[in-house]
Design a protein around this motif. Structure first.
Motif, PDB file in Angstrom:
ATOM      1  N   GLY A  11       0.819  -1.214   0.000  1.00 16.73           N
ATOM      2  CA  GLY A  11       0.000   0.000   0.000  1.00 16.73           C
ATOM      3  C   GLY A  11       0.847   1.255   0.000  1.00 16.73           C
ATOM      4  O   GLY A  11       0.549   2.229  -0.698  1.00 16.73           O
ATOM      5  N   ALA A  12       1.936   1.236   0.760  1.00 20.53           N
ATOM      6  CA  ALA A  12       2.843   2.395   0.789  1.00 20.53           C
ATOM      7  C   ALA A  12       3.530   2.588  -0.558  1.00 20.53           C
ATOM      8  O   ALA A  12       3.742   3.723  -1.000  1.00 20.53           O
ATOM      9  CB  ALA A  12       3.891   2.212   1.886  1.00 20.53           C
ATOM     10  N   GLY A  13       3.848   1.487  -1.231  1.00 18.94           N
ATOM     11  CA  GLY A  13       4.459   1.594  -2.555  1.00 18.94           C
ATOM     12  C   GLY A  13       3.528   2.225  -3.563  1.00 18.94           C
ATOM     13  O   GLY A  13       3.944   3.028  -4.401  1.00 18.94           O
ATOM     14  N   VAL A  14       2.252   1.884  -3.490  1.00 14.39           N
ATOM     15  CA  VAL A  14       1.274   2.493  -4.398  1.00 14.39           C
ATOM     16  C   VAL A  14       1.072   3.965  -4.044  1.00 14.39           C
ATOM     17  O   VAL A  14       1.013   4.821  -4.920  1.00 14.39           O
ATOM     18  CB  VAL A  14      -0.063   1.717  -4.350  1.00 14.39           C
ATOM     19  N   ALA A  15       1.004   4.263  -2.760  1.00 14.63           N
ATOM     20  CA  ALA A  15       0.766   5.633  -2.306  1.00 14.63           C
ATOM     21  C   ALA A  15       1.961   6.549  -2.536  1.00 14.63           C
ATOM     22  O   ALA A  15       1.810   7.772  -2.516  1.00 14.63           O
ATOM     23  CB  ALA A  15       0.405   5.629  -0.821  1.00 14.63           C
ATOM     24  N   LEU A  16       3.111   5.986  -2.785  1.00 13.75           N
ATOM     25  CA  LEU A  16       4.331   6.779  -2.963  1.00 13.75           C
ATOM     26  C   LEU A  16       4.196   7.806  -4.093  1.00 13.75           C
ATOM     27  O   LEU A  16       4.796   8.879  -4.036  1.00 13.75           O
ATOM     28  CB  LEU A  16       5.503   5.830  -3.238  1.00 13.75           C
ATOM     29  N   ARG A  17       3.369   7.510  -5.090  1.00 15.06           N
ATOM     30  CA  ARG A  17       3.194   8.439  -6.217  1.00 15.06           C
ATOM     31  C   ARG A  17       2.554   9.753  -5.798  1.00 15.06           C
ATOM     32  O   ARG A  17       2.732  10.767  -6.460  1.00 15.06           O
ATOM     33  CB  ARG A  17       2.349   7.792  -7.316  1.00 15.06           C
ATOM     34  N   VAL A  20       5.979  11.548  -3.740  1.00 20.97           N
ATOM     35  CA  VAL A  20       7.280  11.728  -4.381  1.00 20.97           C
ATOM     36  C   VAL A  20       7.043  11.902  -5.881  1.00 20.97           C
ATOM     37  O   VAL A  20       6.535  11.000  -6.540  1.00 20.97           O
ATOM     38  CB  VAL A  20       8.211  10.517  -4.118  1.00 20.97           C
ATOM     39  N   GLN A  21       7.417  13.053  -6.409  1.00 17.33           N
ATOM     40  CA  GLN A  21       7.151  13.355  -7.817  1.00 17.33           C
ATOM     41  C   GLN A  21       8.269  12.867  -8.745  1.00 17.33           C
ATOM     42  O   GLN A  21       8.025  12.525  -9.885  1.00 17.33           O
ATOM     43  CB  GLN A  21       6.941  14.853  -8.007  1.00 17.33           C
ATOM     44  N   SER A  22       9.491  12.841  -8.266  1.00 16.32           N
ATOM     45  CA  SER A  22      10.638  12.464  -9.080  1.00 16.32           C
ATOM     46  C   SER A  22      10.649  10.960  -9.347  1.00 16.32           C
ATOM     47  O   SER A  22      10.498  10.166  -8.405  1.00 16.32           O
ATOM     48  CB  SER A  22      11.930  12.861  -8.365  1.00 16.32           C
TER      49      SER A  22
END
Length: 157
Positions: A11-17, A20-22
């Motif tokens: 879930g955190a990996g999906v939410a990372l977008r 974090v923009q870069s």
């Protein structure tokens, strides 16, 4: 604990977008999540109460793996495959190995592309409904689905 931590990391990996923009920053974030997830899985307790990935007796683990995948020949190990290589020839063996590798890469690529397309559609759905962090909402859905699938698998064992 492993299921909860693993699903939270997905879930955190999906939410990372959302945060974090870069692309390079996201790649570093994904790498950190993968390493921390592997650490949680490796250091967590197994169903038998043992710590670590493998139990105390590695011979038992190797035997279980052999039984699950089946012995490839009469004698387990690389010696059992020599006859099939000689029978077909090394060129055919390498061509088959290359075909397998290309098929694996193509299916992995298509799977990832389909996952990203679905993730973007789901995030678009949340964005239309006014969510300020649509990928965070999508990450919650992904984490819940992964946790539920893990629980179903554990109950069916």
């Amino acid at each position: 604990m492993q299921a909860a931590a693993g699903s939270a990391m997905i879930g955190a990996g999906v939410a990372l977008r959302d945060y974090v923009q870069s692309p390079w920053g996201r790649a570093l974030g994904y790498g950190g999540l993968v390493l921390s997830g592997a650490t949680v899985i490796a250091l967590g307790e197994t169903a038998e109460g043992q710590r670590g990935i493998f139990g105390d007796d590695n011979a038992v683990v190797v035997d279980q793996i052999r039984q699950e995948i089946g012995d490839l020949g009469i004698t387990p190990g690389p010696e059992s495959d020599v006859d099939s290589v000689i029978e077909r020839g090394p060129l055919v063996t390498w061509l088959l190995l290359g075909l397998f590798a290309l098929t694996f890469i193509a299916l992995t690529y298509l799977s990832i592309r389909m996952d990203f397309a679905f993730m973007n559609k789901l995030a678009g759905f949340f964005e239309k409904r006014g969510a300020t962090r649509p990928f965070t909402c999508t990450g919650v859905i992904y984490a819940a689905v992964v946790y539920a699938l893990f629980e179903v698998e554990m109950r069916n064992r």
